[in-house]
Motif scaffolding. Structure first.
Motif, short mmCIF file in Angstrom:
data_model
loop_
_atom_site.label_atom_id
_atom_site.label_comp_id
_atom_site.label_asym_id
_atom_site.label_seq_id
_atom_site.Cartn_x
_atom_site.Cartn_y
_atom_site.Cartn_z
N GLU A 29 3.04 -2.62 -17.69
CA GLU A 29 3.82 -1.40 -17.52
C GLU A 29 3.01 -0.12 -17.70
O GLU A 29 3.59 0.98 -17.70
N THR A 30 1.68 -0.19 -17.81
CA THR A 30 0.92 1.06 -17.87
C THR A 30 0.97 1.79 -16.54
O THR A 30 0.70 2.99 -16.49
N ILE A 31 1.34 1.09 -15.46
CA ILE A 31 1.54 1.78 -14.19
C ILE A 31 2.64 2.83 -14.33
O ILE A 31 2.60 3.89 -13.70
N LYS A 32 3.64 2.55 -15.18
CA LYS A 32 4.70 3.53 -15.41
C LYS A 32 4.14 4.77 -16.09
O LYS A 32 4.57 5.90 -15.82
N ASP A 33 3.18 4.56 -17.01
CA ASP A 33 2.56 5.70 -17.69
C ASP A 33 1.82 6.59 -16.70
O ASP A 33 1.93 7.82 -16.75
N THR A 34 1.03 5.97 -15.81
CA THR A 34 0.23 6.78 -14.88
C THR A 34 1.11 7.47 -13.84
O THR A 34 0.84 8.60 -13.44
N ILE A 35 2.19 6.80 -13.41
CA ILE A 35 3.11 7.45 -12.47
C ILE A 35 3.76 8.66 -13.15
O ILE A 35 3.92 9.73 -12.55
N LYS A 36 4.12 8.51 -14.41
CA LYS A 36 4.76 9.62 -15.13
C LYS A 36 3.78 10.76 -15.40
O LYS A 36 4.12 11.94 -15.26
N PHE A 213 26.31 -10.10 -24.08
CA PHE A 213 24.91 -9.85 -23.75
C PHE A 213 24.47 -8.48 -24.26
O PHE A 213 25.28 -7.55 -24.38
N THR A 214 23.18 -8.38 -24.56
CA THR A 214 22.54 -7.14 -24.98
C THR A 214 21.45 -6.80 -23.98
O THR A 214 20.51 -7.59 -23.79
N CYS A 215 21.56 -5.66 -23.35
CA CYS A 215 20.55 -5.22 -22.38
C CYS A 215 19.32 -4.69 -23.12
O CYS A 215 19.41 -3.77 -23.92
N LEU A 216 18.17 -5.29 -22.84
CA LEU A 216 16.90 -4.82 -23.41
C LEU A 216 16.17 -3.89 -22.45
O LEU A 216 15.29 -3.13 -22.85
N GLY A 217 16.51 -3.98 -21.17
CA GLY A 217 15.92 -3.14 -20.14
C GLY A 217 16.72 -3.32 -18.87
O GLY A 217 17.25 -4.40 -18.61
N SER A 218 16.83 -2.26 -18.07
CA SER A 218 17.70 -2.34 -16.90
C SER A 218 17.02 -1.88 -15.61
O SER A 218 17.63 -1.92 -14.55
N SER A 219 15.75 -1.49 -15.70
CA SER A 219 15.10 -0.92 -14.51
C SER A 219 14.06 -1.87 -13.95
O SER A 219 14.00 -3.05 -14.33
N ASN A 220 13.21 -1.35 -13.06
CA ASN A 220 12.20 -2.20 -12.42
C ASN A 220 10.80 -1.88 -12.92
O ASN A 220 10.62 -1.05 -13.82
N GLY A 221 9.80 -2.51 -12.33
CA GLY A 221 8.43 -2.39 -12.81
C GLY A 221 7.72 -1.11 -12.46
O GLY A 221 6.60 -0.89 -12.91
N PHE A 222 8.36 -0.24 -11.67
CA PHE A 222 7.71 1.01 -11.26
C PHE A 222 8.36 2.26 -11.86
O PHE A 222 7.78 3.33 -11.80
N ASP A 223 9.55 2.13 -12.40
CA ASP A 223 10.30 3.29 -12.88
C ASP A 223 9.70 3.84 -14.17
O ASP A 223 9.77 3.19 -15.22
N ALA A 272 5.18 -10.45 -12.96
CA ALA A 272 4.78 -9.90 -14.25
C ALA A 272 5.90 -9.15 -14.96
O ALA A 272 5.96 -9.11 -16.19
N ASP A 273 6.81 -8.53 -14.20
CA ASP A 273 7.90 -7.80 -14.84
C ASP A 273 8.96 -8.73 -15.42
O ASP A 273 9.90 -8.28 -16.06
N HIS A 274 8.79 -10.03 -15.21
CA HIS A 274 9.75 -11.00 -15.74
C HIS A 274 9.12 -12.01 -16.70
O HIS A 274 9.84 -12.61 -17.49
N ASP A 275 7.80 -12.21 -16.63
CA ASP A 275 7.21 -13.25 -17.49
C ASP A 275 6.24 -12.73 -18.53
O ASP A 275 5.84 -13.47 -19.42
N ALA A 276 5.86 -11.43 -18.47
CA ALA A 276 4.90 -10.90 -19.46
C ALA A 276 5.49 -10.97 -20.86
O ALA A 276 4.83 -11.35 -21.83
N GLY A 277 6.78 -10.60 -20.98
CA GLY A 277 7.43 -10.66 -22.28
C GLY A 277 7.70 -12.08 -22.73
O GLY A 277 7.79 -12.35 -23.93
#
Length: 732
Positions: A29-36, A213-223, A272-277
Motif C-alpha cells: 500500500e505504499t502506492i497509496k502514499d505516493t499517489i497522495k 461483521f466488522t469492516c477493517l477496510g472498504s476500499s481498493n488498492g489504489f485509493d 496483494a490487496d487480499h493476501d498480504a494481510g
C-alpha cells in the motif's frame, strides 16, 4: 542535492528538484502514499536486501500494484532494481498473481459443478476483451535490473556498494537530505521499524456478535484515502478474518480485542490487496485455521515461499488448513458456508453463510458488468454461471459485494436494486467518493450502503448475550486443561468489577490482596517501581504470582484511560482449584523463574509486539541453567534445547566460520538452530561451547518450544532471523 522522503507506510522516495527518481523498499500500500503525496506511482523501485520485514512481517517488495498502476493507468513499464536471486523470486510471485496458477485442482469442485476457470482467466488476460488473440504477458509490464550494476535514471547514477546505496551526478556524489539532515548514502537493508503509537478507542458495552461483521477496510488498492477491503466475520462470538488488510492486528489492538478471538482466515485469492494481510496474520498471530481451495493455497505458497526462503512444509506448520469444495456445504463454527468460484482474473472464492435463519453473501472480487455477457456469448461461461454471477446474490439478507469497477471488477450500478426493507447491500472494494458520486447522481432503488470501518461500527446481525463468568474463564488459555468442576468452582467464587480511568486495582507491595483478575473490557497499565512496564488487554490476566509465592504484589496495576472491567476470582479458591493440577506446577515454576529477572528478555527484538499473554506463556517454558568452561551445550548429538545467553562468553561453530559471542554486547542472544528444533531441518550449527569460567542461560526444551510454536508461529521467524543476522555479521 537529492531529497529523501519517508513514506507513512514505509520505504523512501528520492526526489530531485521535486521530480520523482526512485523508491527504496515497497511495503504493501505504499502506492497509496505516493499517489497522495505526488499524484502518481514511481516508475523505478529498489528492492531492499530483506524481502520480509521481521518486525511487522510485511512484504518489502510488493511490486504488484505499482506495476498494475504503471501499465494500466500510465501505459508504461515498471523497472525493478534487485539482486539476481531476488529477480527469480519476484518473477514467480508476479506471475502467480497476474497470470494465475498453471493448474486448477479437480478437488476444488463438488459434484455436478461445471466451471472452466482456465478459460475465464484467459479472458481477463486479453489486452482488449473483444480480442482473444492478444494476451497480456508479465514482460509487457515490468523489467528487472541487476542492482549489482550501475543504473542511470536520466543524469542520476545509482550504485550499490556493500550495504549502502549511493547516488552520483556528473561523476560527483550527490548529497542526500533527509528530515533536514545530510546523508552520504541510504542503507540497502532497512526495517519498517516499530508500529506507530495510537489512541485506544473506548467501546461502551461492546460484545462479539453472535452473527455479524466488522469492516477493517472498504476500499481498493489504489485509493489513497481508504483502507483496502477486508473484514471480520463473527460467528458465535468468534472471529474469522476475510482477506485481512495489512495491519489488521493493529485495529484489533486499538479496540482492545484479543488476538485469540480470531480463530480462522478465509483466503479468497492471491492478489496483494487480499493476501498480504493473510501472510502477516499467519506469522503475527496465534495459530489459526485457513479456509480456501487447494488451488488457491498452492498458489499462495508458490507466491510467498521465495520471499521467506522456506519450503511448502513451513506454511503447513504455521496453520491448519481446511480445503473447501465449491458449491458444497461446510460447517464452520456451527454456521453453514457454501463457497463458489467468483468470476475473476485468477482463482477467487466467494461464499454464502446461513446462521439461525439469517443469510449473508460475500462476492469477493468478481465481474458483474454489461461486459460480463461477452463471456456468455463466447461460450466461456454457461447460462447458469452467468445468472449466478449477475443475480444470485440478490437472494440474501446481507450482501457484501465488491464494487471496484474497471475491467475486472463490478459496476456499482448492478448493486442498486429494489431490496426488501430488511435486506442490506454493502459496496466493498471501492473508494467512498465513488460511492457518493453514484448515490448523489442516482436515486437509490434500495438499501445500498457504504461499510463503515472500525469495531465501533460492527454490524450485529444477531446480538451476543453479555459474557458470563464461565465465558470469561474458559476464554483464557491458562484454564483449558482444568476440569469442568474446578472451572465451575472458580465461577462461583468470582465477581465482575469495574474501575474508572486511572483507578488503582493493585498496589505494589500490598500483602493483603491475593486475588486473581481477568480483563473483560478495556485495558490496564502495569507499573514496577513507578515505571510503566506493559499493557494488558481483554482476556489477559494478572495476580497469579502473589497467590503462589505468598509474597506482596510485585507491581502496581492501574486501569487504562477509558477505565476497565475485570472478573475478580477469590485467591484462595484459585489456589484450591488448581491444586494437584499441571496448571499449579506451571504457575509455581513461573513464579520461581521470574526471580531470575525474566522480564528483561522480553525487551529484546525477539518478542517485539508480543501480547502480554504470549510473553507469559513463553515465560512458563523458560528454565535457568549454569554451565562451566568447556561445556558443549549444542551439537548434532545434543540439540534438544535452545538457549538465551544471560552472562558469559561462548563460541559458535558453523560449517564455515567460528563466532565468539559475549553477553557484554549480545545479552539474551538465542543459541541453537531453531529451524532444526521446530522443523527438523538439517542442523546448521556444528557446536556451541562455553569459553568463560561460567555461563548462565535461560533454556527452552525442544518439546516445550514446539508446543509454543504450535500456538504462536511467530516465534520461528523471530528467533531464526535475529540470530542469523549476528552470525552473518561476525566471525571468520
Amino acid at each position: 542535492m537529492l531529497e529523501v522522503i519517508k513514506l507513512p507506510r514505509g520505504g523512501y522516495v528520492i526526489t530531485s528538484e521535486g521530480k520523482l527518481v526512485v523508491q527504496i523498499g515497497i511495503p504493501p500500500e505504499t502506492i497509496k502514499d505516493t499517489i497522495k503525496l505526488f499524484g502518481e506511482a514511481l516508475q523505478y523501485y529498489i528492492v531492499p536486501k530483506r524481502l520480509i520485514d521481521t518486525t511487522s512481517f510485511l512484504n518489502t517488495a510488493e511490486i504488484e500494484f505499482p506495476v498494475y498502476y504503471n501499465y494500466f493507468v500510465k501505459k508504461r513499464k515498471t523497472f525493478i532494481l534487485c539482486a539476481k536471486e531476488q529477480e527469480n523470486i519476484l518473477k514467480v510471485l508476479f506471475k502467480e498473481s497476474l497470470i494465475g496458477p498453471e493448474k486448477i485442482e479437480e478437488d476444488d469442485f463438488g459434484s455436478n459443478v461445471e466451471c472452466d476457470i482456465q478459460s475465464e482467466m484467459l479472458f481477463f488476460r486479453r489486452k482488449d476483451q473483444k480480442n482473444k488473440n492478444d494476451l497480456f504477458e508479465t514482460e509487457n509490464s515490468v523489467e528487472f535490473i541487476n542492482i549489482e550494476k550501475d543504473l542511470f535514471i536520466e543524469d542520476i547514477k545509482i550504485t550499490r556498494i556493500g550495504e549502502e546505496i549511493f547516488f552520483f551526478r556528473n561523476n560527483k556524489q550527490e548529497e542526500l537530505v533527509f528530515e533536514g539532515k545530510k546523508l552520504d548514502s541510504l542503507p540497502y537493508d532497512f526495517s519498517l521499524g516499530l508500529k506507530k503509537p495510537f489512541d485506544r478507542k473506548k467501546l461502551e458495552n461492546f460484545t462479539f456478535p453472535r452473527f455479524g461483521f466488522t469492516c477493517l477496510g472498504s476500499s481498493n488498492g489504489f485509493d489513497p484515502e481508504g483502507t483496502t477491503s477486508g473484514f471480520i466475520l463473527w460467528i458465535n462470538g468468534k472471529g474469522i478474518f476475510i482477506d485481512p488488510p495489512a495491519g489488521a492486528f493493529n485495529e484489533l489492538e486499538k479496540n482492545n480485542i484479543p488476538i485469540s478471538s480470531i480463530v480462522g482466515i478465509i483466503l479468497t485469492h492471491c492478489h496483494a490487496d487480499h493476501d498480504a494481510g493473510t501472510l502477516q496474520s499467519m506469522l503475527r498471530g496465534n495459530k489459526v485455521r485457513i479456509y480456501t481451495t487447494k488451488t488457491i493455497w498452492k498458489s499462495f505458497k508458490t507466491k510467498y515461499k521465495g520471499l521467506l526462503n522456506v519450503d511448502d512444509n513451513f506454511f503447513d506448520s504455521l496453520c491448519e488448513t481446511s480445503f473447501v469444495k465449491v458449491h458444497k456445504d461446510i460447517n464452520i463454527e456451527n454456521a453453514i458456508f457454501r463457497f463458489h468460484y467468483a468470476l475473476h482474473s485468477i482463482p477467487t472464492i466467494g461464499f454464502t453463510v446461513e446462521f439461525e435463519n439469517k443469510t449473508l453473501f460475500y462476492s469477493s472480487d468478481t465481474f458483474v458488468s454489461e461486459r460480463t455477457k461477452l463471456l456468455l456469448d463466447e461460450g466461456i461461461i454457461s447460462k447458469e454461471r452467468y445468472n449466478f454471477t449477475m443475480n444470485y446474490f440478490k437472494n440474501f439478507d446481507y450482501i457484501l459485494h465488491e464494487a471496484g469497477g474497471g475491467i475486472i471488477h463490478t459496476d456499482i450500478s448492478f448493486l442498486d436494486f429494489e431490496t426488501r426493507k430488511d435486506q442490506y447491500v454493502y459496496a466493498f472494494h471501492c473508494p467512498e467518493k465513488d460511492y457518493l458520486n453514484y448515490t448523489n447522481s442516482h436515486g437509490l432503488k434500495g438499501n445500498l450502503l457504504y461499510p463503515k470501518q472500525g469495531v465501533e461500527n460492527t454490524v450485529s446481525i444477531i446480538s451476543q448475550k453479555r459474557l458470563s463468568k464461565f465465558d470469561v474463564i474458559t476464554s483464557v488459555k491458562l484454564f483449558l486443561d482444568l476440569p469442568l468442576r474446578n472451572i465451575k468452582n472458580l465461577e462461583y467464587n468470582s465477581e465482575f468489577e469495574e474501575y474508572g480511568p486511572g483507578e488503582t486495582i493493585i498496589e505494589e507491595g500490598d500483602t493483603k490482596n491475593k486475588d486473581f483478575y481477568i480483563i473483560t473490557e478495556g485495558y490496564i497499565n502495569l507499573f514496577t517501581s513507578g515505571k510503566l512496564y506493559k499493557e494488558y488487554l481483554v482476556f489477559d490476566f494478572f495476580g497469579e504470582s502473589a497467590i503462589l509465592t505468598k509474597k506482596g504484589r510485585s507491581a502496581t496495576i492501574i486501569a487504562g484511560e477509558n477505565g476497565c472491567k475485570v472478573l475478580r476470582i477469590d485467591g484462595q479458591s484459585f489456589l484450591e482449584n488448581i491444586k494437584d493440577t499441571k496448571l499449579h506446577d506451571k504457575l509455581k515454576h513461573l513464579a520461581e523463574i521470574r526471580s531470575k529477572d525474566t522480564w528483561d528478555i522480553f525487551l529484546t527484538k525477539y518478542f517485539e509486539d508480543f501480547t502480554p499473554s504470549m510473553k507469559l506463556y513463553f515465560e512458563m517454558i523458560l528454565n535457568y541453567e549454569e554451565y562451566q568452561k568447556g561445556t558443549i551445550i549444542w551439537s548434532n548429538e545434543n540439540n534438544q534445547k535452545g538457549f538465551f545467553l544471560i552472562e558469559g562468553r561462548i563460541i559458535i561453530e558453523t560449517k564455515n566460520k567460528k563466532i565468539i559471542i559475549s553477553s557484554d554486547n549480545t545479552k539474551y542472544l538465542f543459541l541453537g538452530d531453531i529451524k532444526n528444533i521446530l522443523l527438523s531441518t538439517d542442523n546448521t550449527i556444528k557446536e556451541i561451547k562455553i569459553l568463560s569460567e561460567k555461563a548462565t542461560f535461560f533454556s527452552v526444551a525442544k518439546e516445550d518450544i514446539k508446543n509454543y510454536f504450535y500456538d504462536y508461529p511467530i516465534i520461528l521467524p523471530r528467533l531464526s532471523y535475529y540470530t542469523e543476522i549476528i552470525i552473518d555479521k561476525n566471525g571468520n
